[in-house]
Design an enzyme around this catalytic site. Structure first.
Site, PDB file in Angstrom:
ATOM      1  N   ARG A  85       0.770  -1.232   0.000  1.00  0.00           N
ATOM      2  CA  ARG A  85       0.000   0.000   0.000  1.00  0.00           C
ATOM      3  C   ARG A  85       0.806   1.290   0.000  1.00  0.00           C
ATOM      4  O   ARG A  85       0.244   2.353  -0.208  1.00  0.00           O
ATOM      5  CB  ARG A  85      -0.954   0.009   1.201  1.00  0.00           C
ATOM      6  CG  ARG A  85      -2.076  -0.954   0.985  1.00  0.00           C
ATOM      7  CD  ARG A  85      -2.918  -1.179   2.191  1.00  0.00           C
ATOM      8  NE  ARG A  85      -3.698  -2.389   2.005  1.00  0.00           N
ATOM      9  CZ  ARG A  85      -4.828  -2.439   1.299  1.00  0.00           C
ATOM     10  NH1 ARG A  85      -5.316  -1.359   0.756  1.00  0.00           N
ATOM     11  NH2 ARG A  85      -5.459  -3.586   1.144  1.00  0.00           N
ATOM     12  N   HIS A 129      -3.845 -13.503   7.280  1.00  0.00           N
ATOM     13  CA  HIS A 129      -4.180 -13.590   5.850  1.00  0.00           C
ATOM     14  C   HIS A 129      -3.687 -14.904   5.231  1.00  0.00           C
ATOM     15  O   HIS A 129      -3.517 -14.986   4.021  1.00  0.00           O
ATOM     16  CB  HIS A 129      -3.609 -12.396   5.085  1.00  0.00           C
ATOM     17  CG  HIS A 129      -4.206 -11.077   5.508  1.00  0.00           C
ATOM     18  ND1 HIS A 129      -3.679  -9.861   5.115  1.00  0.00           N
ATOM     19  CD2 HIS A 129      -5.282 -10.793   6.291  1.00  0.00           C
ATOM     20  CE1 HIS A 129      -4.428  -8.885   5.644  1.00  0.00           C
ATOM     21  NE2 HIS A 129      -5.386  -9.423   6.359  1.00  0.00           N
TER      22      HIS A 129
END
Ligand SMILES: [Zn+2]
Length: 243
Positions: free
Chosen positions: A36, A119
């Site tokens: 990001r 995740h």
């Protein structure tokens, strides 16, 4: 800066149960691109096209190519000194465990035992159809599942999939019992991981290279690279232990 590092060292030594939460910024010093930040991976590759259930089901070639590259890329990376510090702190009893958004398994490779993979991970595989475990080599060769002929995939959570319930509830429970939460290398932009600092009844600390929108909600913010800051804190911890 120096004062903050000393304060964190003191908190780590006095806390009963510290929980660590790590994001992409923890792995960048090992050479893994982050998703990001400005120079991040997702600026070059559109995640909506590849890291999704629909890509897996409808554009398997593209999906497979993307993950094969990422898995191959991991063969050349190693845990950095910051990972080693966290592994030592677990052995020394300073930290209870690490909840991580990273799928690269670098914490386990460094020696951490209690790691909640929020995740999933990119180094183990299963069949998308029958869910049975699969061999890494079969996935890399783009071969189908030996049981049902289905499509093989890494054990990661794709966009559009549910988060692993047991792992999340264990990690959340640990955070809710922690008297210190140390967040490293994440801008805390993504729900539900960004809820963790508010759920922690104890002190909250963030080590991050960039400023985040969450900074004001934490008790202490140290700006810097994860590996450098952790080594610095560890030197102070070790010195105090000796004295
Ligand atoms: Zn199968």
């Amino acid at each position: 800066m120096e004062t903050n590092i000393h304060r964190l060292a003191e908190w780590i030594q006095t806390a009963e149960g510290t929980v660590v939460l790590t994001g992409a910024g923890m792995s960048t010093e090992s050479g893994i691109p982050d998703f990001r930040s400005r120079e991040g991976f997702w600026k070059r590759v559109d995640p909506q096209r590849v890291a999704t259930v629909s890509a897996l089901e409808e554009e398997y070639e593209t999906f497979h190519h993307f993950y094969r590259l990422r898995i191959r890329g991991l063969e050349r990376v190693h845990p950095h000194p910051g990972h080693q510090v966290l592994a030592r702190w677990e052995q020394q009893g300073y930290i209870r465990g690490i909840a991580t958004q990273n799928v690269d398994r670098l914490h386990q490779r460094a020696g951490n035992r209690q790691v909640w993979e929020l995740h999933g991970n990119i180094l183990q595989f299963h069949c998308h159809d029958c869910k049975k475990a699969a061999e890494r080599s079969r996935f890399l060769q783009q071969k189908p599942c030996v049981h049902c002929g289905g499509r093989l995939r890494p054990d990661i959570i794709l966009f559009g999939e549910w988060l692993p319930e047991t792992t999340w509830s264990e990690a959340m429970e640990a955070v809710q019992q922690a008297d210190l939460l140390l967040v490293i290398g994440t801008s805390l932009e993504v729900y539900p991981v960004n809820q963790m600092p508010q759920l922690c009844p104890g002190k909250t600390v963030l080590i991050n290279a960039d400023k985040t929108a969450m900074d004001r909600q934490l008790d202490l913010v140290i700006s810097g690279k994860a590996g450098e800051v952790l080594q610095h804190v560890d030197q102070i911890v070790a010195k105090t232990e000796e004295g």
